[in-house]
Design a protein around this motif. Structure first.
Motif, PDB file in Angstrom:
ATOM      1  N   PHE A 157       3.303  28.642  30.802  1.00 13.48           N
ATOM      2  CA  PHE A 157       4.337  28.213  31.736  1.00 13.48           C
ATOM      3  C   PHE A 157       4.267  29.017  33.035  1.00 13.48           C
ATOM      4  CE2 PHE A 157       8.439  27.965  33.709  1.00 13.48           C
ATOM      5  CZ  PHE A 157       8.787  26.627  33.549  1.00 13.48           C
ATOM      6  N   GLY A 166      11.084  28.859  37.883  1.00 12.97           N
ATOM      7  CA  GLY A 166      11.517  28.475  36.548  1.00 12.97           C
ATOM      8  C   GLY A 166      11.238  27.022  36.228  1.00 12.97           C
ATOM      9  N   ALA A 168       7.877  24.112  35.937  1.00 15.44           N
ATOM     10  CA  ALA A 168       6.425  23.924  35.961  1.00 15.44           C
ATOM     11  C   ALA A 168       6.077  22.447  35.829  1.00 15.44           C
ATOM     12  CB  ALA A 168       5.771  24.714  34.837  1.00 15.44           C
TER      13      ALA A 168
ATOM     14  N   LEU B 153       3.861  15.057  21.196  1.00 13.97           N
ATOM     15  CA  LEU B 153       3.731  15.620  22.544  1.00 13.97           C
ATOM     16  C   LEU B 153       3.597  14.520  23.603  1.00 13.97           C
ATOM     17  CD1 LEU B 153       1.415  18.636  21.698  1.00 13.97           C
ATOM     18  CD2 LEU B 153       3.734  18.801  22.633  1.00 13.97           C
ATOM     19  N   ILE B 156       7.063  13.202  24.220  1.00 13.55           N
ATOM     20  CA  ILE B 156       7.822  14.158  25.047  1.00 13.55           C
ATOM     21  C   ILE B 156       7.404  14.019  26.512  1.00 13.55           C
ATOM     22  CG2 ILE B 156       8.015  16.630  25.607  1.00 13.55           C
ATOM     23  CD1 ILE B 156       7.869  17.186  22.560  1.00 13.55           C
ATOM     24  N   PHE B 157       6.095  13.962  26.726  1.00 16.88           N
ATOM     25  CA  PHE B 157       5.585  13.860  28.089  1.00 16.88           C
ATOM     26  C   PHE B 157       6.083  12.579  28.775  1.00 16.88           C
ATOM     27  CE2 PHE B 157       2.646  12.863  31.454  1.00 16.88           C
ATOM     28  CZ  PHE B 157       2.409  14.092  32.041  1.00 16.88           C
ATOM     29  N   GLY B 166       1.870  10.029  35.542  1.00 16.24           N
ATOM     30  CA  GLY B 166       0.960  10.899  34.800  1.00 16.24           C
ATOM     31  C   GLY B 166       1.230  12.373  35.034  1.00 16.24           C
ATOM     32  N   VAL B 167       2.432  12.682  35.546  1.00 15.07           N
ATOM     33  CA  VAL B 167       2.812  14.068  35.845  1.00 15.07           C
ATOM     34  C   VAL B 167       4.237  14.302  35.350  1.00 15.07           C
ATOM     35  CG1 VAL B 167       3.266  15.725  37.698  1.00 15.07           C
ATOM     36  CG2 VAL B 167       1.309  14.196  37.875  1.00 15.07           C
ATOM     37  N   ALA B 168       4.464  15.428  34.672  1.00 14.47           N
ATOM     38  CA  ALA B 168       5.809  15.732  34.178  1.00 14.47           C
ATOM     39  C   ALA B 168       6.211  17.151  34.547  1.00 14.47           C
ATOM     40  CB  ALA B 168       5.860  15.549  32.666  1.00 14.47           C
ATOM     41  N   THR B 169       7.503  17.307  34.869  1.00 13.65           N
ATOM     42  CA  THR B 169       8.031  18.606  35.284  1.00 13.65           C
ATOM     43  C   THR B 169       9.040  19.100  34.245  1.00 13.65           C
ATOM     44  OG1 THR B 169       7.691  18.051  37.585  1.00 13.65           O
ATOM     45  CG2 THR B 169       9.284  19.782  37.141  1.00 13.65           C
ATOM     46  N   PHE B 170       8.914  20.374  33.886  1.00 17.44           N
ATOM     47  CA  PHE B 170       9.789  20.966  32.870  1.00 17.44           C
ATOM     48  C   PHE B 170      10.430  22.260  33.375  1.00 17.44           C
ATOM     49  CE2 PHE B 170       6.456  18.745  30.613  1.00 17.44           C
ATOM     50  CZ  PHE B 170       7.064  18.189  29.495  1.00 17.44           C
ATOM     51  N   PRO B 171      11.747  22.432  33.213  1.00 13.66           N
ATOM     52  CA  PRO B 171      12.317  23.779  33.343  1.00 13.66           C
ATOM     53  C   PRO B 171      11.858  24.609  32.134  1.00 13.66           C
ATOM     54  CG  PRO B 171      14.026  22.066  33.353  1.00 13.66           C
ATOM     55  CD  PRO B 171      12.763  21.421  32.904  1.00 13.66           C
ATOM     56  N   TYR B 172      11.816  25.935  32.291  1.00 19.60           N
ATOM     57  CA  TYR B 172      11.291  26.808  31.232  1.00 19.60           C
ATOM     58  C   TYR B 172      11.941  26.553  29.880  1.00 19.60           C
ATOM     59  CZ  TYR B 172      10.338  31.025  28.507  1.00 19.60           C
ATOM     60  OH  TYR B 172       9.967  31.886  27.500  1.00 19.60           O
ATOM     61  N   ASP B 173      13.270  26.526  29.862  1.00 18.93           N
ATOM     62  CA  ASP B 173      13.975  26.399  28.591  1.00 18.93           C
ATOM     63  C   ASP B 173      13.606  25.100  27.863  1.00 18.93           C
ATOM     64  OD1 ASP B 173      16.240  27.953  27.174  1.00 18.93           O
ATOM     65  OD2 ASP B 173      16.866  25.863  27.002  1.00 18.93           O
ATOM     66  N   PHE B 175      10.820  23.345  28.316  1.00 16.80           N
ATOM     67  CA  PHE B 175       9.405  23.424  27.931  1.00 16.80           C
ATOM     68  C   PHE B 175       9.268  24.146  26.584  1.00 16.80           C
ATOM     69  CE2 PHE B 175       5.294  25.746  28.102  1.00 16.80           C
ATOM     70  CZ  PHE B 175       4.440  24.665  28.171  1.00 16.80           C
ATOM     71  N   ILE B 176       9.973  25.254  26.462  1.00 11.46           N
ATOM     72  CA  ILE B 176       9.918  26.029  25.211  1.00 11.46           C
ATOM     73  C   ILE B 176      10.522  25.221  24.065  1.00 11.46           C
ATOM     74  CG2 ILE B 176      10.877  28.091  24.062  1.00 11.46           C
ATOM     75  CD1 ILE B 176       8.486  28.709  25.907  1.00 11.46           C
ATOM     76  N   GLN B 177      11.647  24.579  24.324  1.00  8.48           N
ATOM     77  CA  GLN B 177      12.300  23.786  23.283  1.00  8.48           C
ATOM     78  C   GLN B 177      11.367  22.683  22.755  1.00  8.48           C
ATOM     79  OE1 GLN B 177      16.563  21.712  23.022  1.00  8.48           O
ATOM     80  NE2 GLN B 177      16.452  23.226  24.625  1.00  8.48           N
ATOM     81  N   THR B 179       8.021  22.382  23.086  1.00  7.36           N
ATOM     82  CA  THR B 179       6.716  22.767  22.567  1.00  7.36           C
ATOM     83  C   THR B 179       6.818  23.672  21.340  1.00  7.36           C
ATOM     84  OG1 THR B 179       6.641  24.537  24.202  1.00  7.36           O
ATOM     85  CG2 THR B 179       5.541  22.484  24.776  1.00  7.36           C
TER      86      THR B 179
END
Lengths: 182, 182
Positions: A157, A166, A168, B153, B156-157, B166-173, B175-177, B179
């Protein structure tokens, strides 16, 4: 070195490290540790407790975490690094597991993850704890799998969040590549 | 139903399904299948081949994939859906494994993933194949783990790529949740 000095006959420079003999015994002829060899080694060292086999899946994750040359195996330097990290996690786990049962409960797990410096929402934390619990308890094996994965995913990340906002962004192919290998 | 009709004494509507008796035997008193119960069931049905235990980790992933109520267990409808998906994967695997060895090789695995409709770069494909190989071969167990994870996955994407660019944006929290639970 001078003939007759301690270590005569050994390989210069590598012999000082007591872990090296252990590494060569585990790695066998090719001088590299595979996931199966790592499993045998950690099982023998009783890392899982009760002499249960250490989870092969966790071994793959650990090799992956340190596998900079993408060989899927582990050389001595990587093994040494892993040994250090693993002992740190073992000590941390034992300090949480106050009744020495070999497992920790979800609350203790939440505290452990927080104390490692991860800043996660209660939902993310619940999701992690559920994922690594078996009948409401977390074994050392699963604790390690959790630590390895959390560390690897956080590194991934950060590399994608260069502005440190924060957030990505991933193209599909890279998202799959990153997440399938953890 | 009329007294004396076929199925007298059973639970109406559920009895027609031959899988239901099997489900209740596996699920036990709580009427829900846990990862451990699913493992016992798939091992008994010899899904892994050679009566080896089916990987617990793969069972958790499968329950997770279908776990819409976040209970970490599986009701009858989810079990039925999984049984269908799993049999499809088993047939597909057996058609690739022409010599009936119980494993497929990396090339066959690449073809299988492509034929499921995933459009991946050679690098992503190599990464997947390496991740699920043991000594250059992929077992059914690992094949299933790979299929489950790739499907989860990709879902989720897609939910994060609403513009379908074909592009995805995740906040950290998040992304962790996402993955950590796959």
């Amino acid at each position: 070195g001078a003939p007759g000095a301690p270590g005569f006959g050994g390989i210069p420079g590598q012999q000082q490290d007591p872990l090296f003999g252990y590494f060569t015994a585990v790695a066998g002829q090719d001088g590299q540790i595979s996931a199966e060899e790592l499993q045998a080694c950690l099982t023998q060292a009783n890392f899982a407790g009760g002499y249960k086999p250490f989870n092969l899946e966790t071994c793959r994750l650990m090799i992956n975490m340190l596998d900079r040359d993408m060989s899927c195996t582990m050389g001595f330097n990587e093994f040494k690094e892993l040994w250090g990290v693993l002992n740190g996690w073992k000590q941390h786990f034992m300090s949480i597991d106050r009744d020495q049962s070999g497992t920790v409960d979800p609350n203790e797990m939440r505290q452990a993850v927080t104390s490692m410096g991860y800043n996660l929402s209660p939902q993310a934390m619940n999701c992690i704890v559920k994922r690594y619990s078996t009948q409401g308890k977390i074994t050392f094996d699963d604790y390690v799998a959790c630590c390895v994965k959390l560390r690897t995913l956080t590194d991934i990340f950060r590399r994608r969040d260069q502005a440190q906002q924060g957030v990505a962004t991933f193209p599909y192919d890279e998202f799959i590549q990153c997440t399938m290998s953890t």
